[in-house]
Design an enzyme around this catalytic site. Structure first.
Site, PDB file in Angstrom:
ATOM      1  N   GLU A  91       0.834  -1.209   0.000  1.00 36.90           N
ATOM      2  CA  GLU A  91       0.000   0.000   0.000  1.00 36.90           C
ATOM      3  C   GLU A  91       0.866   1.255   0.000  1.00 36.90           C
ATOM      4  OE1 GLU A  91      -2.374  -0.080   3.534  1.00 36.90           O
ATOM      5  OE2 GLU A  91      -3.436  -1.910   2.967  1.00 36.90           O
ATOM      6  N   CYS A 119       5.317  -7.544   7.787  1.00 38.65           N
ATOM      7  CA  CYS A 119       6.260  -7.027   8.776  1.00 38.65           C
ATOM      8  C   CYS A 119       6.498  -8.092   9.829  1.00 38.65           C
ATOM      9  CB  CYS A 119       5.706  -5.764   9.434  1.00 38.65           C
ATOM     10  SG  CYS A 119       6.864  -5.027  10.612  1.00 38.65           S
ATOM     11  N   CYS A 126      -1.476  -3.864  14.886  1.00 37.08           N
ATOM     12  CA  CYS A 126      -1.189  -3.469  13.506  1.00 37.08           C
ATOM     13  C   CYS A 126      -1.634  -4.522  12.495  1.00 37.08           C
ATOM     14  CB  CYS A 126       0.306  -3.221  13.381  1.00 37.08           C
ATOM     15  SG  CYS A 126       0.830  -2.915  11.704  1.00 37.08           S
ATOM     16  N   GLY A 191       5.597  -2.360   6.909  1.00 36.60           N
ATOM     17  CA  GLY A 191       6.973  -2.782   7.173  1.00 36.60           C
ATOM     18  C   GLY A 191       7.673  -1.891   8.179  1.00 36.60           C
ATOM     19  N   GLU A 192       8.746  -2.414   8.735  1.00 36.54           N
ATOM     20  CA  GLU A 192       9.621  -1.618   9.629  1.00 36.54           C
ATOM     21  C   GLU A 192      10.743  -1.092   8.735  1.00 36.54           C
ATOM     22  OE1 GLU A 192      10.339  -0.294  12.864  1.00 36.54           O
ATOM     23  OE2 GLU A 192      12.041   0.301  11.628  1.00 36.54           O
ATOM     24  N   SER A 223      10.213   6.586   9.787  1.00 36.38           N
ATOM     25  CA  SER A 223       9.604   6.196  11.055  1.00 36.38           C
ATOM     26  C   SER A 223      10.133   4.826  11.475  1.00 36.38           C
ATOM     27  CB  SER A 223       8.093   6.149  10.834  1.00 36.38           C
ATOM     28  OG  SER A 223       7.499   5.323  11.768  1.00 36.38           O
ATOM     29  N   SER A 246       7.797   5.616  16.484  1.00 37.08           N
ATOM     30  CA  SER A 246       6.461   5.109  16.793  1.00 37.08           C
ATOM     31  C   SER A 246       6.495   4.671  18.250  1.00 37.08           C
ATOM     32  CB  SER A 246       6.113   3.928  15.883  1.00 37.08           C
ATOM     33  OG  SER A 246       6.092   4.357  14.556  1.00 37.08           O
ATOM     34  N   LEU A 247       6.141   5.566  19.126  1.00 42.08           N
ATOM     35  CA  LEU A 247       6.332   5.334  20.554  1.00 42.08           C
ATOM     36  C   LEU A 247       5.178   4.512  21.148  1.00 42.08           C
ATOM     37  CD1 LEU A 247       8.535   6.187  22.575  1.00 42.08           C
ATOM     38  CD2 LEU A 247       7.059   8.078  23.248  1.00 42.08           C
ATOM     39  N   CYS A 365      -2.886   1.008   8.487  1.00 38.91           N
ATOM     40  CA  CYS A 365      -1.887   0.527   7.549  1.00 38.91           C
ATOM     41  C   CYS A 365      -1.989  -0.994   7.377  1.00 38.91           C
ATOM     42  CB  CYS A 365      -0.526   0.920   8.095  1.00 38.91           C
ATOM     43  SG  CYS A 365       0.822   0.069   7.344  1.00 38.91           S
TER      44      CYS A 365
HETATM   45  S1  SF4 Z   1       3.428  -0.939  13.455  1.00 38.41           S
HETATM   46 FE1  SF4 Z   1       5.112  -0.902  11.952  1.00 38.41          FE
HETATM   47  S2  SF4 Z   1       6.737  -2.110  12.954  1.00 38.41           S
HETATM   48 FE2  SF4 Z   1       4.834  -2.596  14.064  1.00 38.41          FE
HETATM   49  S3  SF4 Z   1       4.043  -4.462  13.022  1.00 38.41           S
HETATM   50 FE3  SF4 Z   1       3.088  -2.659  12.049  1.00 38.41          FE
HETATM   51  S4  SF4 Z   1       4.376  -2.200  10.270  1.00 38.41           S
HETATM   52 FE4  SF4 Z   1       5.574  -3.519  11.671  1.00 38.41          FE
END
Ligand code: SF4
Length: 377
Positions: A91, A119, A126, A191-192, A223, A246-247, A365
């Site tokens: 996306e 991810c 998430c 994704g991270e 991020s 991303s706290l 997301c």
């Molecule tokens: S918030 Fe970001 S790091 Fe955490 S699982 Fe979702 S995509 Fe991955």
């Protein structure tokens, strides 16, 4: 498998062209076709000699993203679901920052891009992490998200208006004077980002370069959920991108509940890395804080969150949680969101409460991808 042309830097292309005894100006012509005209076909590169086009097609792929679904109105947040060449779905989200107040098209667009398929970090709230990690995106697949959205915009002008690209500012730094529809990037999609570090940095180098897409490093925000070693590495890069953490919790206890990454890099390590990042490039850090009812919206978070914000002179972005199908979490009631914001402001923290524009469009997301994958099955 051929390497994608949009994963190549200027230096790599010049090196390759020299082995073919091609002059450097041919590389400039190629780059203009890719990043100014955004062509999707070798034969469209008309000022390149046919034998060179043939050689390019034999050596590189010219991958494009296929639009599978799009959600959102023309003037508001729009979500694009793309299919990659191996069938995987990702996306991107286009956010107009200054929506048309007087009937004119928006003058600034931000694109949120993905960096991985799925991810591995498994944050409990998430949608992107629900089906696990499938693979990292190549640099060209990250770059192509920007070009594909711009191509889509160009091909779909709003009736009765000029195409946004026609009125977009021209980038004075670019040798090619690139028309800029997208002038801000947030690397916050699926994704991270810092787990795909090398590919991301290469993609951002291409998107930033005057010979590439020409988006200023200060207009690019990366991020992370808290990968401390990679934050330190990022701090040492010559390109000074912005950093958002991303706290989603101001204490280890709260972060441990919802973000497994915190067990590996607890707040002590994360904040030490943030300190190093700020020492190296004196950039402001932003804290992203998704408000989840009963999890991290308690007023007990205010004091530690304010301490962190003051320590890093950080802005706090509060984002009410977007419901994800099959997950139990919900957003706090509006009153509770406002109370959290007010309590932070009372502590003299610079905070904003984002009223999600995309709440009705599977805004969380990864949600559109999950739903589409289920439907396809
Ligand atoms: S918030 Fe970001 S790091 Fe955490 S699982 Fe979702 S995509 Fe991955």
């Amino acid at each position: 498998m051929l390497s994608d042309i949009k994963s190549q830097t200027l230096h790599e292309l010049q090196t390759q062209f020299r082995t073919w005894s091609q002059p450097d100006y041919r590389v400039s012509q190629l780059l203009e076709w890719l990043y100014v005209h955004r062509v999707t076909d070798w034969d469209a590169m008309m000022n390149l000699p046919k034998p060179l086009r043939h050689l390019l097609a034999q050596t590189y792929s010219l991958l494009t993203l296929e639009l599978i679904r799009k959600q959102g109105a023309r003037d508001s947040t729009q979500k694009f679901l793309w299919q990659l060449s191996d069938g995987a779905l990702i996306e991107s989200v286009l956010i107009p920052a200054n929506p048309a107040l007087y009937g004119e098209p928006s003058d600034r667009h931000t694109l949120c891009v993905s960096t991985q398929v799925g991810c591995a970090y498994g944050c409990k709230f998430c949608a992107s992490g629900l089906a696990g990690w499938k693979r990292d995106l190549h640099p060209g697949e990250i770059v192509e998200q920007v070009l594909a959205v711009e191509r889509w915009h160009k091909g779909n002008p709003k009736p009765g208006t000029r195409n946004p690209e026609d009125i977009a500012a021209l980038d004075p730094r670019s040798a090619f004077r690139i028309p800029r529809l997208i002038d801000n990037l947030v690397i916050m999609g699926m994704g991270e980002p810092l787990a795909n570090y090398d590919n991301l940095l290469k993609a951002l180098t291409i998107l930033n370069a005057p010979w590439g897409r020409g988006i200023g490093a200060r207009k690019i925000t990366i991020s992370t959920s808290g990968l401390a070693p990679q934050i330190r590495k990022l701090a040492d890069e010559p390109l000074q991108f912005r950093l958002a953490i991303s706290l989603h919790g101001a204490t280890d206890e709260t972060r441990n509940k919802i973000m497994p990454v915190n067990r590996k890099y607890p707040l002590r390590e994360l904040t030490a890395a943030c300190e190093y990042y700020q020492q190296q490039n004196r950039r402001m850090i932003t804290f992203e804080y998704i408000l989840i009812a009963g999890v991290n919206d308690g007023l007990d978070q205010i004091k530690p969150l304010a301490q962190l914000a003051h320590r890093f002179k950080a802005k706090v972005n509060l984002i009410p949680y977007n419901k994800v199908e099959n997950l139990p979490w919900t957003r706090p009631a509006n009153g509770a969101q406002e109370a959290f914001l007010a309590a932070l402001e009372k502590q003299k923290v610079h905070a904003t409460l984002r009223r999600e524009k995309g709440h009705d469009i599977d805004a969380a997301c990864g949600q559109l991808r999950l739903r589409t994958e289920r439907e396809l099955k």
